[in-house]
Design an enzyme around this catalytic site. Sequence first.
Site, mmCIF file in Angstrom:
data_model
loop_
_atom_site.group_PDB
_atom_site.id
_atom_site.type_symbol
_atom_site.label_atom_id
_atom_site.label_comp_id
_atom_site.label_asym_id
_atom_site.label_seq_id
_atom_site.Cartn_x
_atom_site.Cartn_y
_atom_site.Cartn_z
ATOM 1 C CD GLU A 150 -3.167 -1.039 1.996
ATOM 2 O OE1 GLU A 150 -3.042 -0.395 3.040
ATOM 3 O OE2 GLU A 150 -4.232 -1.586 1.668
ATOM 4 C CD GLU A 161 -4.274 -5.942 2.407
ATOM 5 O OE1 GLU A 161 -4.995 -5.270 3.171
ATOM 6 O OE2 GLU A 161 -3.040 -5.807 2.347
HETATM 7 C C1 GAL Z 1 -4.468 -2.755 4.795
HETATM 8 C C2 GAL Z 1 -3.044 -3.272 4.930
HETATM 9 C C3 GAL Z 1 -2.976 -4.583 5.679
HETATM 10 C C4 GAL Z 1 -3.778 -4.498 6.937
HETATM 11 C C5 GAL Z 1 -5.203 -4.104 6.591
HETATM 12 C C6 GAL Z 1 -6.106 -3.984 7.796
HETATM 13 O O1 GAL Z 1 -4.497 -1.408 4.543
HETATM 14 O O2 GAL Z 1 -2.464 -3.459 3.666
HETATM 15 O O3 GAL Z 1 -1.623 -4.875 5.983
HETATM 16 O O4 GAL Z 1 -3.187 -3.573 7.776
HETATM 17 O O5 GAL Z 1 -5.206 -2.861 5.949
HETATM 18 O O6 GAL Z 1 -5.795 -2.876 8.582
#
Ligand code: GAL
Length: 693
Positions: free
Chosen positions: A151, A310
């Site tokens: 990110e 994700e």
């Molecule tokens: C995303 C990040 C993950 C995890 C997730 C939940 O932004 O890439 O590593 O932190 O959020 O907070």
Amino acid sequence: MTKTLHAKSLKVGVCYYPEHWSSDMWDSDLEMMRHMGITMVRVGEFAWSIFEPKDGEFSFQLFDEFIERAGQFGIGVILGTPTATPPAWLTYKYPEVLNVSLDGIQFQHGLRRHYNYNSPVYQQYCRRIVEKMAKHYGENTHVIGWQIDNELNCEIDVFYSERDHEAFRQWLTVKYGTLDRLNHAWGTVVWSQTYTAWEQVHLTRPNPSHSVNPHQALDEKRFISNSVMRFVENQTEVIRQYAPHQFITTNGIFGHLDTHELTERYLDFISYDSYPNFGMLADDESLRDREWSFNLSVARSVSPNFCVMEQQAGPGGWVNRIEQPTPLPGQLRLWAFQSLAHGADAIVFFRWRTAPFGTEIYWHGIFDYDNQPNRRVAEIGQTINEVSLLADKLAGSLVQADVALLRDYNNDWDGEVDTWHGPYTKKSVKEWFRGLQTSHVPCDVLNLSETTQLADLRRYKVLVYPHPVVLSERVTELLEQFVSAGGILITGCRAGLKDVNGHCRQVSMPGPLKNLFGVQVSDFTRIQGAYEVPNLVWNGDESSSGCIHAVDFNEVLQPTSEDCTVLATYDRNYYSGTPALVQNSFGKGTTYYYGSVFTRELAKKLIELTGLVDTENKLVSTTEEVELEIRRNPLTGDRYVFLLNYSGQPQAVHLHHGCRNALNGELIEGDLVLDGYDVLVCEVPDGGATARG
Ligand code: GAL
């Protein structure tokens, strides 16, 4: 050539942190993944201290073992480069790698993303760790691809370390060549800002007015974007060298980064991280979790088929900061299908099991701390089974849309500082999106840049460019060519005001767009409480007043072309009765200029006027609560019509033609009920009814 995910079949994966668990748990976790139909894991993106526990001492044992075992279970591995989390030994030894806030406070080790992109020391360390990893895993057949960093520009997207100030100067030297040119571009004659030596030039810094030089601020964002790209290139160069058969992507779309250019230059496709549960906290005016469909459309504008690296798998929460409700039964499945409906060909759930320690103890995975089956395991299991039914048919199919919302980085970045247009764009885009969504008109997002071609625009019948304040000559020409050839273009107030340096043009507005819209702006005001919000009066018919409000900003329009017709006027303030919305003919096409900020009601009216709702070839009728998206397989011509119910209440659906329910094979037609949070995917073979909402 657009960079896109070329998957032969849809894939489902999960984010996994082998370093968080005893290795005794790995086999049972992998066995369960295989049982659920998961075929990919993303690992390693924060594990620098495992890969290089001490400066120059490398250790691959833990990941070697895990990757080998994953391979035995038929699970492919996506490896993250760990550069979002420089280890303590590195930041302690070289504090110059740390990021610094605008106020000059240096961030410290302890969480993540505490580094800056421009430290040569950090770049060397990143290159070394990535090179070691690429050499080590480049030929490993269980490793299918790489995620660069994690990110980029999330959490913080400004950088003020000494190294950043130095690099900014170098970047400006290349861009402008001389201080004279820089002084001109930044308008430094105002308030004696004129620079006489390069050492005097900096990124924006704190000052008593808490404001900025807008031209400097715009260049700062371009510079940050360029810094990220060089940071990424430093890694992709070595991965391409040692791992030529593994893909390269990165996850997320964040501020101050031209993700389109980044992807085009260095990646194979973009990945997006989708957390629609954030939307559940928004006000009732918003589309809540459905707003994520806009974000997914932005991801699709980068890569028509992309990966969701994700995908929300449970309630999100940090120990002190982020708080989310638990997704309701059905919502996790709904959100996964939302990603598919928008062009995702791979979905990786975040994360397998909730971490029992660390900042993210409340960011819940599929499994809870106790590792027992639960409601989320069952729902995600069902979702994966359903995805497998679509896997071969849907992969590579493209989202269909007749309308696109235009956007560009210059306006996004200038609009962060300039409150006379940034907030208007945000509002207009949201309102258009909401209007289109609730009218069941699928829409794309189209990014405009200096490399955009006419053919990119001509894929659409209607283009909406809400407030193109910063506008180059080239983009103006493209828009003219699009309309001339028969396209419809809609725009709103403040269009054409600035050149690419952010200087206001010394001509009457809408500047270079005057011919295209056949109109001139003769007066204007912000509403801001000092004026009443006018209503639009359509074709002089006073009874039409009251339905559509001309919010935030009003321009008084004056037609300059014979082909220009006034569609609506304002009904109050000293400019009552003057034109607010005009329509013009230009070549074979039509333009609409609106002197205000768009609302959902006006968007709906223009959707009707421009014929975007195809009543003749309608396949489906349904309620506003249901989203409609269509993907078409370019090889077979078959279409997949997604109906997504974001409400907890059953919704009526009427299928005007028979088709197959792709999730259970049944033939369906006529009146149906879509349960709360339920999903329907209709399969319409090529030559079947024209699928439009
Ligand atoms: C995303 C990040 C993950 C995890 C997730 C939940 O932004 O890439 O590593 O932190 O959020 O907070």
